[in-house]
Design an enzyme around this catalytic site. Sequence first.
Site, PDB file in Angstrom:
ATOM      1  N   ASP A  32     -10.295  -5.120 -14.925  1.00  0.00           N
ATOM      2  CA  ASP A  32      -9.595  -4.391 -15.047  1.00  0.00           C
ATOM      3  C   ASP A  32      -9.089  -4.329 -16.624  1.00  0.00           C
ATOM      4  O   ASP A  32      -9.670  -5.320 -16.935  1.00  0.00           O
ATOM      5  CB  ASP A  32      -8.094  -4.158 -14.449  1.00  0.00           C
ATOM      6  CG  ASP A  32      -6.871  -3.158 -14.380  1.00  0.00           C
ATOM      7  OD1 ASP A  32      -7.614  -1.734 -13.669  1.00  0.00           O
ATOM      8  OD2 ASP A  32      -6.450  -2.383 -15.264  1.00  0.00           O
ATOM      9  N   ASP A  50     -12.732  -3.004 -20.538  1.00  0.00           N
ATOM     10  CA  ASP A  50     -12.716  -1.763 -20.693  1.00  0.00           C
ATOM     11  C   ASP A  50     -13.422  -0.696 -20.268  1.00  0.00           C
ATOM     12  O   ASP A  50     -14.539  -0.449 -20.762  1.00  0.00           O
ATOM     13  CB  ASP A  50     -12.308  -1.360 -22.430  1.00  0.00           C
ATOM     14  CG  ASP A  50     -11.620   0.314 -22.885  1.00  0.00           C
ATOM     15  OD1 ASP A  50     -11.043   0.218 -23.918  1.00  0.00           O
ATOM     16  OD2 ASP A  50     -11.075   0.869 -21.522  1.00  0.00           O
ATOM     17  N   TYR A 140      -5.737  16.620 -14.513  1.00  0.00           N
ATOM     18  CA  TYR A 140      -5.799  15.703 -13.541  1.00  0.00           C
ATOM     19  C   TYR A 140      -7.029  16.341 -12.944  1.00  0.00           C
ATOM     20  O   TYR A 140      -8.726  15.589 -12.043  1.00  0.00           O
ATOM     21  CB  TYR A 140      -5.110  14.627 -12.628  1.00  0.00           C
ATOM     22  CG  TYR A 140      -5.230  13.970 -11.670  1.00  0.00           C
ATOM     23  CD1 TYR A 140      -5.003  14.257 -10.320  1.00  0.00           C
ATOM     24  CD2 TYR A 140      -6.104  12.427 -11.805  1.00  0.00           C
ATOM     25  CE1 TYR A 140      -4.981  13.677  -9.253  1.00  0.00           C
ATOM     26  CE2 TYR A 140      -6.583  11.588 -10.576  1.00  0.00           C
ATOM     27  CZ  TYR A 140      -5.868  12.427  -9.434  1.00  0.00           C
ATOM     28  OH  TYR A 140      -6.533  11.180  -8.147  1.00  0.00           O
TER      29      TYR A 140
HETATM   30  C1  VAH Z   1      -1.211  11.345  -7.295  1.00  0.00           C
HETATM   31  N1  VAH Z   1      -1.891  10.296  -6.253  1.00  0.00           N
HETATM   32  O1  VAH Z   1      -0.119  11.620  -7.322  1.00  0.00           O
HETATM   33  C2  VAH Z   1      -2.458  10.790  -6.587  1.00  0.00           C
HETATM   34  C3  VAH Z   1      -3.726  11.466  -5.551  1.00  0.00           C
HETATM   35  C4  VAH Z   1      -3.323  13.303  -4.052  1.00  0.00           C
HETATM   36  C5  VAH Z   1      -2.258  12.423  -4.946  1.00  0.00           C
HETATM   37  O2  VAH Z   1      -4.691  12.441  -6.444  1.00  0.00           O
HETATM   38  O3  VAH Z   1      -0.965  11.807  -8.691  1.00  0.00           O
END
Ligand code: VAH
Length: 311
Positions: A32, A50, A140
């Site tokens: 990590d 990293d 994300y």
């Molecule tokens: C989040 N725990 O909340 C993660 C996950 C589906 C949620 O990807 O971003």
Amino acid sequence: RILVIGASGQIGVELTLALRKIYGNNNVVASDLREENELLKGTGPYVSIDVMNKEMLHVQVIRQNITQIYLLAAILSATGEKNPNLAWHLNMQGLLNVLDIAREEKIYKVYWPSSIAVFGPTSPKQNCPQQTIIEPTTVYGISKYAGEFWCNYYHQRYHVDVRSIRYPGLISYKSAPGGGTTDYAVEIYHEALEEKKYTCFLREDTYLPMMYMPDAIRATIELMEAPAAQISIRTSYNVSAMSFSPKEISAAIKNYIPEFSISYEPDYRQSIADSWPQSIDDSVAGKDWSWKPEYDLDKMTKDMLENLRQQ
Ligand code: VAH
């Protein structure tokens, strides 16, 4: 030998411990950017890596005689919305570094988690299928969906055996979650025991797909151990266990802590949660590698509270 990148994170700690139990402590190298998580100390080798430094990572893969890589390092949904560029850069470049080294070093297997966060507001809300309209609206989700296609590309073009699961929200007691939208479902257990009350950052009727960490770890290992011929999905598998709302999890907690009370103060994470499906169809994972969950909301609640009480 297995290298776990992001071993001090919420999934990384438990996956490292589970892999060490199966393959032997010395055969699982934990790594990590952060320092070694307390639970990992003394259970096996730990190196600082990293994942953004491709050369250093490549040197470690060779020096540590690595044959499998589990890449768990990522910026999650809530933190990602505060740092879009960092989230895109780390989530994307980290994966590309690992896939390219896996190609060059002919790494035997790679694991990389995706998430139900790839689905957006235009995806079906109930029993969201493996293949459907997928238009992510968080950085994300965008980075995870793009990553799925890179995994599929490296498998098709370079025959890298990379496998992936779209995790729901994960709940655990061994390690803290890191900046997710579903983290309320972890915080609520800690606060129920410590304060007997919790202020939830999502509305009471916000249904989300969730899974207890023991199920998530078992799904990961069962996928990785399945014969390659059974793997029909090389982007990422839907898996599911349960769906619940803050109202339902607080009712489950009240069965064990009757005086527990919850209040609601929705914040910026509400719109992220509202963009995701409420339940997931994981029939393809069931067909390809016999996926089946073991924990429902009550069984998880009982186990969470028992284990947190002992901490
Ligand atoms: C989040 N725990 O909340 C993660 C996950 C589906 C949620 O990807 O971003």
